[in-house]
Design a protein around this motif. Structure first.
Motif, PDB file in Angstrom:
ATOM      1  N   GLY A 187       0.798  -1.219   0.000  1.00 16.96           N
ATOM      2  CA  GLY A 187       0.000   0.000   0.000  1.00 16.96           C
ATOM      3  C   GLY A 187       0.832   1.271   0.000  1.00 16.96           C
ATOM      4  N   GLU A 188       2.122   1.123  -0.190  1.00 17.20           N
ATOM      5  CA  GLU A 188       3.001   2.281  -0.138  1.00 17.20           C
ATOM      6  C   GLU A 188       3.577   2.573  -1.527  1.00 17.20           C
ATOM      7  OE1 GLU A 188       6.735   3.759   2.599  1.00 17.20           O
ATOM      8  OE2 GLU A 188       6.627   1.670   2.005  1.00 17.20           O
ATOM      9  N   VAL A 189       3.695   3.863  -1.851  1.00 13.94           N
ATOM     10  CA  VAL A 189       4.374   4.236  -3.091  1.00 13.94           C
ATOM     11  C   VAL A 189       5.719   4.842  -2.709  1.00 13.94           C
ATOM     12  CG1 VAL A 189       4.346   5.679  -5.143  1.00 13.94           C
ATOM     13  CG2 VAL A 189       2.226   4.624  -4.337  1.00 13.94           C
ATOM     14  N   PHE A 190       6.756   4.185  -3.135  1.00 12.59           N
ATOM     15  CA  PHE A 190       8.110   4.605  -2.775  1.00 12.59           C
ATOM     16  C   PHE A 190       8.774   5.192  -4.016  1.00 12.59           C
ATOM     17  CE2 PHE A 190      12.600   4.187  -1.979  1.00 12.59           C
ATOM     18  CZ  PHE A 190      12.750   4.334  -0.612  1.00 12.59           C
ATOM     19  N   GLY A 191       9.215   6.423  -3.924  1.00 12.15           N
ATOM     20  CA  GLY A 191       9.849   7.063  -5.080  1.00 12.15           C
ATOM     21  C   GLY A 191      11.357   7.008  -4.962  1.00 12.15           C
ATOM     22  N   LEU A 192      11.991   6.502  -5.989  1.00 18.29           N
ATOM     23  CA  LEU A 192      13.447   6.484  -6.002  1.00 18.29           C
ATOM     24  C   LEU A 192      13.886   7.642  -6.884  1.00 18.29           C
ATOM     25  CD1 LEU A 192      15.701   4.726  -4.836  1.00 18.29           C
ATOM     26  CD2 LEU A 192      15.693   3.449  -6.974  1.00 18.29           C
ATOM     27  N   LEU A 193      14.537   8.600  -6.245  1.00 20.18           N
ATOM     28  CA  LEU A 193      14.827   9.843  -6.935  1.00 20.18           C
ATOM     29  C   LEU A 193      16.326   9.940  -7.145  1.00 20.18           C
ATOM     30  CD1 LEU A 193      13.215  12.272  -7.858  1.00 20.18           C
ATOM     31  CD2 LEU A 193      13.557  13.289  -5.618  1.00 20.18           C
ATOM     32  N   GLY A 194      16.715  10.307  -8.344  1.00 21.45           N
ATOM     33  CA  GLY A 194      18.151  10.446  -8.562  1.00 21.45           C
ATOM     34  C   GLY A 194      18.447  10.828  -9.982  1.00 21.45           C
ATOM     35  N   PRO A 195      19.574  11.480 -10.199  1.00 18.82           N
ATOM     36  CA  PRO A 195      19.927  11.879 -11.556  1.00 18.82           C
ATOM     37  C   PRO A 195      20.275  10.654 -12.404  1.00 18.82           C
ATOM     38  CG  PRO A 195      21.745  12.334 -10.058  1.00 18.82           C
ATOM     39  CD  PRO A 195      20.604  11.863  -9.219  1.00 18.82           C
ATOM     40  N   ASN A 196      20.405  10.895 -13.706  1.00 20.97           N
ATOM     41  CA  ASN A 196      20.787   9.802 -14.598  1.00 20.97           C
ATOM     42  C   ASN A 196      22.137   9.242 -14.170  1.00 20.97           C
ATOM     43  OD1 ASN A 196      18.538  10.010 -16.211  1.00 20.97           O
ATOM     44  ND2 ASN A 196      19.473  11.596 -17.487  1.00 20.97           N
ATOM     45  N   GLY A 197      22.271   7.930 -14.242  1.00 23.07           N
ATOM     46  CA  GLY A 197      23.551   7.314 -13.903  1.00 23.07           C
ATOM     47  C   GLY A 197      23.752   7.139 -12.418  1.00 23.07           C
ATOM     48  N   ALA A 198      22.692   7.353 -11.623  1.00 26.24           N
ATOM     49  CA  ALA A 198      22.839   7.212 -10.175  1.00 26.24           C
ATOM     50  C   ALA A 198      22.847   5.750  -9.747  1.00 26.24           C
ATOM     51  CB  ALA A 198      21.726   7.960  -9.463  1.00 26.24           C
ATOM     52  N   GLY A 199      22.467   4.840 -10.669  1.00 27.24           N
ATOM     53  CA  GLY A 199      22.440   3.417 -10.329  1.00 27.24           C
ATOM     54  C   GLY A 199      21.033   2.886 -10.112  1.00 27.24           C
ATOM     55  N   LYS A 200      20.025   3.698 -10.541  1.00 26.82           N
ATOM     56  CA  LYS A 200      18.636   3.301 -10.305  1.00 26.82           C
ATOM     57  C   LYS A 200      18.299   1.986 -11.010  1.00 26.82           C
ATOM     58  CE  LYS A 200      17.214   7.124 -11.815  1.00 26.82           C
ATOM     59  NZ  LYS A 200      16.791   8.399 -12.286  1.00 26.82           N
TER      60      LYS A 200
END
Lengths: 681, 259
Positions: free
Chosen positions: B44-57
């Motif tokens: 039930g949780e929305v988790f946002g992974l935020l980071g610039p390009n190339g951050a390893g997402k």
């Protein structure tokens, strides 16, 4: 199956697949045969309709002139006009032939007319222009016309001298071919069809293989596929099935197209072009279907592995071309006129498929070798799929765009998850090793050879494999060399079943086999021949054919293989698969059913007792009884076993008692200990 | 700055997390792409992974779904360790990223059927689920077209439908809105909100701040392979004393490069 169906749809919607699969074989190449047949026929007609213009520099013998006038296809123009300049050089003659529109100019030697009158030989030199399209055909025609006249003159001369023709013809060879049209057709088809099939199957599996692997990487659908709950073996198997289906379909379409083409040539051309056709029976069609399937399986596997390593279409093209070249080269061997399917070639990949097809077409089909072809192809395929599946779970093989194409060290050396695939891979290696090991060591001493083969190509691979797969269980556990739950009952059961298995299980199966398939012959006969049983001491025989196989085969099949299968499968699947593998690895059609049945029995015992020791006793006794009887008992005594006897009931009773003993519950004080010992298996 | 101090669990805890990263690390040759990353996401949780390009997402998300094997650490789905061989875990997982392309020669419906079958769905389940997907993502007008013939917006909607086809409890969306028009972007936003209401755990990576502001319950900041901060938007702004997330990223970035 879901994957296979989708990949098949996907591939069949690819235009390139359709082109290589349908257009090339069906249209272009059938078309090519039809057109060339048409051309050949019209050429013949043109030659037979062509009129050759012949002239001579001097008057010819009247008989010859008359003959040239009367023979159809020649127009004799008589003596040439006086020449303005003498013809000396070849180019002068050529120019003259052209200017007079002559095909042949006959130049009798100066002594020709004298020679004819004095029983000599008149030499006729005939010039022609070989660049004229029909010059060669006309040459033969002219020669036979002249020889015909020559024969006439000869007979006249002989009559004049009062000599019979037979006097100067002491020997007259006459040849008669006893091969039927079907035999000729088989010979012809057998020498070219297998290679054509190989080529077209390879060509048609090329695009699906590339498209479903490298293409998937290039289009970026590979990650999508990897996010699904499907393991790499399933993915690879699905792709493989689609590739093989397309390859097989192409192969069959080719056979069909070729059949239709020849039928059409024969049908329309009537007797003008006699193309001999091989005989087609239900049996040969089925065998051909199987051979095409085997070829497609092997080629598909090779291409799947190679194209999985490729990063893009272009890369795949570069990578696959040499691989294909190497893979197809054994096919050339099949085209050699004297090549045939022999024991040595029966397990050589590709070559064996080509030779099998050749044998089928040339009506030279050996059931036992065909069996080796089938199983060795399955073995190679298993190895290829195993490698492909490992590649498909290798990150660098899937994602890397630079550097090595795959982490080959981990692909080939890191142990896989236990299960059916590694078990089959081990048996594939054992089969191929045993087969060629057997051929190799046959030439050494018989007993030493048998033992060496089993140790080198079965025991050692099995031990290495068990060590490699390792896992959490101990080495002896992995080999199944554990104390049985209930040692006394197990020993009892081993002795009882071992005493009864040959009589109660193997023999009845042999009888049924003989009754159903009359051609199969007796297993014991072939065994007897290969061992030269009469000349070997019994103890040595018992050691090599009873004790050693009992230990080694139980370790391999009921220890390692059963342990592998048990990790993922239930009792019935495990026991049946290991029994089938056990039957197959013996590499002989005669021995398959009896051996597989014994395998089921041994599998049940090993499953129940969780140990291979009782099985070793059973295996040893079964083999020992057979070998002792074969070598010691009289032929008349052995005859009693070649047909159903009541002794088998005794055997069955013993087996039944033994199984009951094996089923006895484990003694209570041991059960807790044993359970913990096996829990990590 | 101590990472632990700002790492907060939602107030409704304790409940078992749906997805966990436990010390995940991964390098390509010399380059350390993901460096000891740990966090968890709850149903039930929305988790946002935020980071610039190339951050390893992308590497991080691939490790979480078992496509990529970590060098160190591991991921867990519903408490079970993720490996390449634990394919059954992917039954409850929907995954969408820039490199999950669709099969160009299959129609949208065929494609959805195929992926549904791969997830072990029966024909009956699939029929109603595909209708639902067609409705949710507005696929009606092009559902019979081949995926290769779709516009980028249509393609992304079909791809979203693919990720949701098995009704997964965990959804990983790697930059789902990148390069989309407003209408298709809105489908993504709706899909995430619907997933939250269906108590799915959603992990969603982006570098577009407005989406994060609008959608995410919690945010993780990924910079140069390291998870610099985790928390709700308000918490992050408060503890770092910044006015918006862009400012936070820039300040963290500067801090990273300080000699």
């Amino acid at each position: 199956m879901t994957i296979a169906r989708k990949e098949l749809i996907d591939s069949l919607r690819d235009r390139r697949t359709l082109v290589t699969m349908l257009l090339l074989p069906m249209v272009i190449y059938s078309g090519a045969i039809l057109v060339s047949a048409e051309v050949a026929m019209s050429e013949r007609e043109a030659i037979s309709n062509h009129t050759f213009r012949v002239s001579s520099t001097e008057p010819l013998p009247p008989k010859l002139e008359a003959s040239l006038h009367n023979t159809e296809g020649f127009q004799f123009l008589g003596q040439t006009q006086r020449l303005t300049a003498p013809l000396v050089k070849d180019s002068d003659f050529r120019g003259y032939l052209k200017s007079q529109e002559l095909d042949y100019l006959i130049i009798p030697s100066s002594t020709a007319s004298h020679a004819l009158d004095t029983l000599g030989t008149a030499h006729l030199s005939i010039v022609f222009d070989a660049t004229e399209p029909y010059a060669e055909a006309g040459k033969d025609k002219l020669r036979s016309a002249i020889l015909e006249v020559s024969k006439e003159i000869k007979l006249e001369r002989l009559a004049g001298l009062g000599i019979d023709e037979a006097t100067i013809k002491p020997l007259q060879p006459e040849f008669r071919s006893v091969s039927s049209n079907a035999d000729l057709g088989g010979q012809f088809a057998g020498s070219i069809l297998p290679f054509l099939l190989l080529f077209f199957i390879a060509l048609s599996s090329f695009y699906p293989a590339v498209d479903l692997t490298a293409g998937e990487k290039e289009r970026g659908t590979i990650v999508t596929l990897l996010t699904t709950p499907v393991n790499s073996i399933e993915v690879v198997a699905g792709k493989y099935i689609a590739i093989v289906a397309i390859g097989t379909l192409t192969g069959l379409l080719n056979v069909g197209a070729m059949g239709l083409t020849f039928w059409r040539v024969l049908g329309s051309g009537g007797s003008k072009l006699s193309v001999p056709l091989p005989e087609v029976t239900a049996g040969s069609s089925l065998a051909m279907l199987i051979a095409v399937l085997l070829t497609a399986m092997l080629l598909g596997g090779i291409m799947l592995v190679a194209s999985t390593l490729a990063r893009s279409f272009r890369d795949a093209n570069n990578l696959l071309s040499p691989v294909l070249f190497v893979a197809l080269s054994p096919g050339i061997f099949g085209m050699l006129p004297r090549s045939a399917l022999t024991a040595k070639w029966a397990a050589v990949p590709i070559a064996n498929c080509v030779l099998l097809m050749k044998g089928i077409l040339q009506n030279d089909f050996k059931m036992n070798l065909a069996f080796v072809v089938v199983f060795s192809t399955f073995a190679y395929t298993a190895l290829l799929i195993f490698v492909a599946a490992r590649l498909f779970s290798d990150e660098s093989a899937l994602f890397s765009q630079t550097g090595p194409r795959a982490d080959f060290r981990s692909v080939l050396l890191s142990p896989p998850q236990p299960g059916v695939a590694p078990a089959i891979t081990l048996i594939a290696i054992v089969f191929l090793g045993n087969y060629y090991g057997g051929l190799l060591v046959e030439s050494w001493s018989v007993i030493g050879g048998i033992v060496a083969n089993q140790v080198l190509f079965q025991l050692i691979p099995a031990l290495v494999f068990a060590r490699w797969m390792g896992g959490s269980s101990t080495f002896t556990n992995a080999l199944g060399m554990t104390r049985p739950h209930n040692p006394h009952a197990a020993a009892m059961s081993g002795l009882l079943i071992g005493a009864g298995a040959w009589l109660g299980i193997s023999l009845p199966i042999l009888w049924v086999q003989q009754a159903l398939f009359t051609g199969i012959g007796q297993a014991s006969e072939s065994l007897k021949d290969s061992l030269s049983i009469e000349h070997t001491p019994l103890l040595a025989l018992l050691f090599a054919t009873a004790l050693v196989p009992a230990i080694i085969e139980e370790i391999t099949f009921r220890g390692v293989i059963l342990g592998q299968l048990r990790a993922r499968q239930g009792a019935i699947t495990t026991i049946v698969i290991q029994a089938v593998l056990f039957g197959l690895v013996h590499g002989s059609l005669y021995r398959f059913f009896p051996t597989a049945a014994l395998g089921v029995l041994l599998g049940v015992i090993a499953w129940k007792t969780r140990s291979i020791w009782p099985g070793i006793v059973v295996h040893f006794l079964t083999n020992a009884i057979l070998v002792t009887l074969e070598s010691q008992a009289s032929e008349t005594f052995m005859k009693t076993f070649s047909a159903p006897t009541a002794w088998s009931f005794l055997g069955l009773v013993l087996v039944g008692l033994g199984i009951t003993a094996a089923m006895r519950p484990k003694s209570p004080q041991q059960s807790s200990l044993r359970t913990s010992e096996f829990s990590d298996n | 700055m101590d990472r632990k101090s700002i790492q907060q669990r939602p107030t409704t805890a304790p409940r078992p997390p749906a997805l966990e990263a436990l010390g995940l690390s991964r390098s390509y040759g010399e380059h350390l792409a993901v460096d000891n990353v740990s966090f968890e996401i709850f149903p039930g949780e929305v988790f946002g992974l935020l980071g610039p390009n190339g951050a390893g997402k992308t590497s991080l998300l691939r490790m979480l779904s078992g496509i990529l094997e970590p060098d160190r650490g591991h991921a867990r789905i519903n408490g079970e360790r993720v490996t390449r061989d634990a394919h059954h875990l992917r039954r409850g997982l929907g995954y969408l990223s820039g490199d999950t392309s669709l099969y160009g020669r299959l129609s949208v419906v065929e494609m959805l059927t195929y992926f549904g079958q791969l997830h072990g769905m029966t024909k009956e389940q699939l029929d109603s689920r595909i209708d639902r997907m067609v409705n949710d993502f507005g696929l009606e007008s092009f559902k019979a077209q081949r995926c290769g013939a779709l516009s980028s917006g249509q393609s992304q909607r079909a791809n979203l439908a693919r990720a949701f086809i098995s009704n997964p409890k965990i959804v990983i969306l790697d930059e789902p809105t990148v390069g989309l028009d407003v209408i298709s972007g809105e489908f993504v936003v709706q899909a995430i909100e619907r997933a939250r209401s269906e108590r799915k755990a959603v992990l969603f990576s982006t570098h577009i701040m407005s989406e994060v502001d609008k959608l995410c319950d919690r945010i993780g900041l990924l910079l140069r392979g390291q998870l610099k901060a985790v928390g709700s938007r308000a918490d992050l702004l408060k503890s770092f004393k910044v006015s918006d997330l862009s400012e936070l990223i820039l300040s963290l970035h500067k801090e990273d490069h300080r000699p």
